[in-house]
Design a protein around this motif. Structure first.
Motif, mmCIF file in Angstrom:
data_model
loop_
_atom_site.group_PDB
_atom_site.id
_atom_site.type_symbol
_atom_site.label_atom_id
_atom_site.label_comp_id
_atom_site.label_asym_id
_atom_site.label_seq_id
_atom_site.Cartn_x
_atom_site.Cartn_y
_atom_site.Cartn_z
ATOM 1 N N LEU A 4 0.807 -1.202 0.000
ATOM 2 C CA LEU A 4 0.000 0.000 0.000
ATOM 3 C C LEU A 4 0.849 1.264 0.000
ATOM 4 N N GLU A 5 2.112 1.152 0.423
ATOM 5 C CA GLU A 5 2.976 2.315 0.472
ATOM 6 C C GLU A 5 3.517 2.690 -0.902
ATOM 7 N N ILE A 6 3.347 1.838 -1.890
ATOM 8 C CA ILE A 6 3.830 2.121 -3.230
ATOM 9 C C ILE A 6 2.859 3.058 -3.944
ATOM 10 N N ASN A 7 3.373 4.159 -4.486
ATOM 11 C CA ASN A 7 2.539 5.110 -5.219
ATOM 12 C C ASN A 7 2.418 4.623 -6.665
ATOM 13 N N ARG A 8 1.529 3.658 -6.865
ATOM 14 C CA ARG A 8 1.420 3.033 -8.185
ATOM 15 C C ARG A 8 0.873 4.001 -9.226
ATOM 16 N N SER A 9 -0.070 4.877 -8.857
ATOM 17 C CA SER A 9 -0.583 5.838 -9.835
ATOM 18 C C SER A 9 0.508 6.825 -10.237
ATOM 19 N N GLY A 10 1.374 7.200 -9.281
ATOM 20 C CA GLY A 10 2.488 8.094 -9.609
ATOM 21 C C GLY A 10 3.470 7.438 -10.570
ATOM 22 N N GLU A 11 3.743 6.153 -10.345
ATOM 23 C CA GLU A 11 4.618 5.418 -11.264
ATOM 24 C C GLU A 11 4.008 5.352 -12.659
ATOM 25 N N MET A 12 2.715 5.081 -12.705
ATOM 26 C CA MET A 12 2.037 5.020 -13.999
ATOM 27 C C MET A 12 2.117 6.352 -14.728
ATOM 28 N N GLU A 13 1.889 7.439 -14.009
ATOM 29 C CA GLU A 13 1.905 8.759 -14.637
ATOM 30 C C GLU A 13 3.277 9.075 -15.217
ATOM 31 N N ALA A 79 -7.057 7.688 -16.475
ATOM 32 C CA ALA A 79 -8.279 8.373 -16.916
ATOM 33 C C ALA A 79 -9.426 8.086 -15.965
ATOM 34 N N GLU A 80 -9.540 6.828 -15.532
ATOM 35 C CA GLU A 80 -10.602 6.457 -14.596
ATOM 36 C C GLU A 80 -10.393 7.127 -13.236
ATOM 37 N N LEU A 81 -9.129 7.223 -12.808
ATOM 38 C CA LEU A 81 -8.834 7.873 -11.540
ATOM 39 C C LEU A 81 -9.196 9.351 -11.592
ATOM 40 N N GLU A 82 -8.849 10.000 -12.705
ATOM 41 C CA GLU A 82 -9.175 11.423 -12.859
ATOM 42 C C GLU A 82 -10.686 11.627 -12.871
ATOM 43 N N ALA A 83 -11.404 10.743 -13.573
ATOM 44 C CA ALA A 83 -12.857 10.856 -13.641
ATOM 45 C C ALA A 83 -13.471 10.686 -12.250
ATOM 46 N N ALA A 84 -12.920 9.746 -11.466
ATOM 47 C CA ALA A 84 -13.437 9.523 -10.117
ATOM 48 C C ALA A 84 -13.225 10.754 -9.238
ATOM 49 N N GLU A 85 -12.035 11.357 -9.322
ATOM 50 C CA GLU A 85 -11.751 12.540 -8.515
ATOM 51 C C GLU A 85 -12.606 13.718 -8.959
ATOM 52 N N ARG A 86 -12.790 13.854 -10.271
ATOM 53 C CA ARG A 86 -13.587 14.960 -10.791
ATOM 54 C C ARG A 86 -15.049 14.810 -10.357
ATOM 55 N N GLY A 87 -15.514 13.571 -10.300
ATOM 56 C CA GLY A 87 -16.891 13.346 -9.881
ATOM 57 C C GLY A 87 -17.122 13.743 -8.433
ATOM 58 N N VAL A 88 -16.101 13.589 -7.596
ATOM 59 C CA VAL A 88 -16.230 13.936 -6.178
ATOM 60 C C VAL A 88 -16.095 15.431 -5.960
ATOM 61 N N THR A 89 -15.210 16.087 -6.741
ATOM 62 C CA THR A 89 -14.877 17.488 -6.470
ATOM 63 C C THR A 89 -15.486 18.462 -7.461
ATOM 64 N N GLN A 282 -4.714 16.356 -17.906
ATOM 65 C CA GLN A 282 -4.118 16.366 -16.588
ATOM 66 C C GLN A 282 -4.016 17.774 -16.007
ATOM 67 N N LEU A 283 -4.616 18.769 -16.642
ATOM 68 C CA LEU A 283 -4.534 20.132 -16.164
ATOM 69 C C LEU A 283 -5.320 20.306 -14.871
ATOM 70 N N PRO A 284 -4.756 21.018 -13.902
ATOM 71 C CA PRO A 284 -5.545 21.378 -12.720
ATOM 72 C C PRO A 284 -6.725 22.250 -13.131
ATOM 73 N N ALA A 285 -7.784 22.206 -12.338
ATOM 74 C CA ALA A 285 -9.000 22.940 -12.670
ATOM 75 C C ALA A 285 -8.744 24.436 -12.778
ATOM 76 N N ARG A 286 -7.841 24.981 -11.957
ATOM 77 C CA ARG A 286 -7.607 26.427 -11.968
ATOM 78 C C ARG A 286 -6.997 26.872 -13.305
ATOM 79 N N ILE A 287 -6.098 26.035 -13.889
ATOM 80 C CA ILE A 287 -5.479 26.383 -15.166
ATOM 81 C C ILE A 287 -6.475 26.186 -16.303
#
Length: 300
Positions: A4-13, A79-89, A282-287
């Motif tokens: 769980l300590e491995i940042n797998r999404s960061g590695e993928m990016e 893409a799925e991770l971004e969609a999930a975060e966007r749906g929450v925020t 991958q752009l932040p919402a503010r940009i």
């Protein structure tokens, strides 16, 4: 627990960026990391997966079959991770600082007048605006977005067109009364033609005469570093200037400047682009909010 300590999404990016930028050094620049750090991260990823993802050589790298599969799956997962975060925020308004570097004419006549309306729409966004007609390195300047005029050189930057503008050759009524109004392109030889002191500026003015394109060197006794300074010199009666429509529209309507040789204007245009480092997905919402707003505004 160690897994769980491995940042797998960061590695993928990071791996996806290496593939899309076609190299470790290019990916490192967009990720604001060092090439060695990117290379080590990919090596650790390969070690953890127990599979070679890329073949490295002096001419670059090539994906292995395992690397192709992992790249495709990584793109889907991110893409799925971004969609999930966007749906929450998505209910949250964009917030944070957007650091913008813009040339002086765009900043003076387009961006700054729109700041109050932008703030009203996005009160959570703080703008940090730098004005210069020199091309800056986004990484060195730590800018999120840069506004650039004219053709773009090939680079790793992403570009979004904000609009395009025509040009007028203009002079003040006082200057034209003193020096006379040119009726032909050849008449310009007798006039002071205000220019720019930086190397990437156009050194000729273009016209059409008798159906054929002609140009004349921009030669005068004053050169300055930005378009707004040229405009002020023209308003003061120092000479003629060739400037974008959006810069002189109000001056023309008020009679402070007058167009010359408009019947010989070829109608050529110059594009303005916003350039930035990260792919749009991958752009932040503010940009993204800044780009969307000024894309709608255009050049006025």
């Amino acid at each position: 627990m160690a897994r769980l300590e491995i940042n797998r999404s960061g590695e993928m990016e990071v791996f996806v960026r290496v593939v899309e930028q076609e190299g470790f050094s290019a990916a490192a620049r967009t990720l604001r990391m060092t090439p060695s750090a990117v290379s080590k991260l990919v090596a650790r990823l390969e070690a953890r997966l127990g599979a070679r993802l890329v073949h490295r050589n002096t001419r670059g790298f090539q994906l292995t079959s395992e690397g192709c599969v992992f790249y495709e799956r990584s793109v889907q997962v991110l893409a799925e991770l971004e969609a999930a975060e966007r749906g929450v925020t998505s209910h949250d308004a964009p917030s944070g600082r957007v650091r913008v570097n813009t040339n002086v004419p765009y900043g003076t006549h387009v961006l700054l007048p729109q700041v109050p309306a932008f703030q009203a729409r996005y009160p959570g966004i703080r703008l940090d605006i730098g004005l210069t007609d020199q091309v800056v390195d986004l990484l060195e300047d730590r800018a999120d977005v840069a506004i650039r005029a004219g053709p773009l050189k090939s680079s790793n930057l992403i570009a979004r067109k904000l609009g395009e503008t025509r040009f007028h050759v203009v002079g003040s009524p006082a200057y034209l009364k003193r020096e006379g109004t040119p009726r032909t392109v050849a008449n310009l030889e007798k006039h002071n033609r205000l220019g720019f002191s930086y190397a990437r500026s156009a050194q000729h003015w273009s016209f059409v005469e008798r159906g054929a394109p002609v140009s004349i060197p921009c030669v005068g006794n004053v050169q300055v570093s930005d378009g707004e300074a040229v405009r002020h010199l023209a308003l003061a009666g120092a000479g003629l200037a060739r400037l974008p429509v959006f810069m002189v529209r109000d001056d023309l309507q008020a009679g402070r400047l007058v167009t010359v040789l408009e019947d010989r204007n070829p109608g050529d245009t110059e594009a303005f682009h916003a350039v930035f480092l990260d792919p749009a997905r991958q752009l932040p919402a503010r940009i993204r909010a800044f780009l969307d707003y000024f894309g709608e505004v255009g050049l006025g």
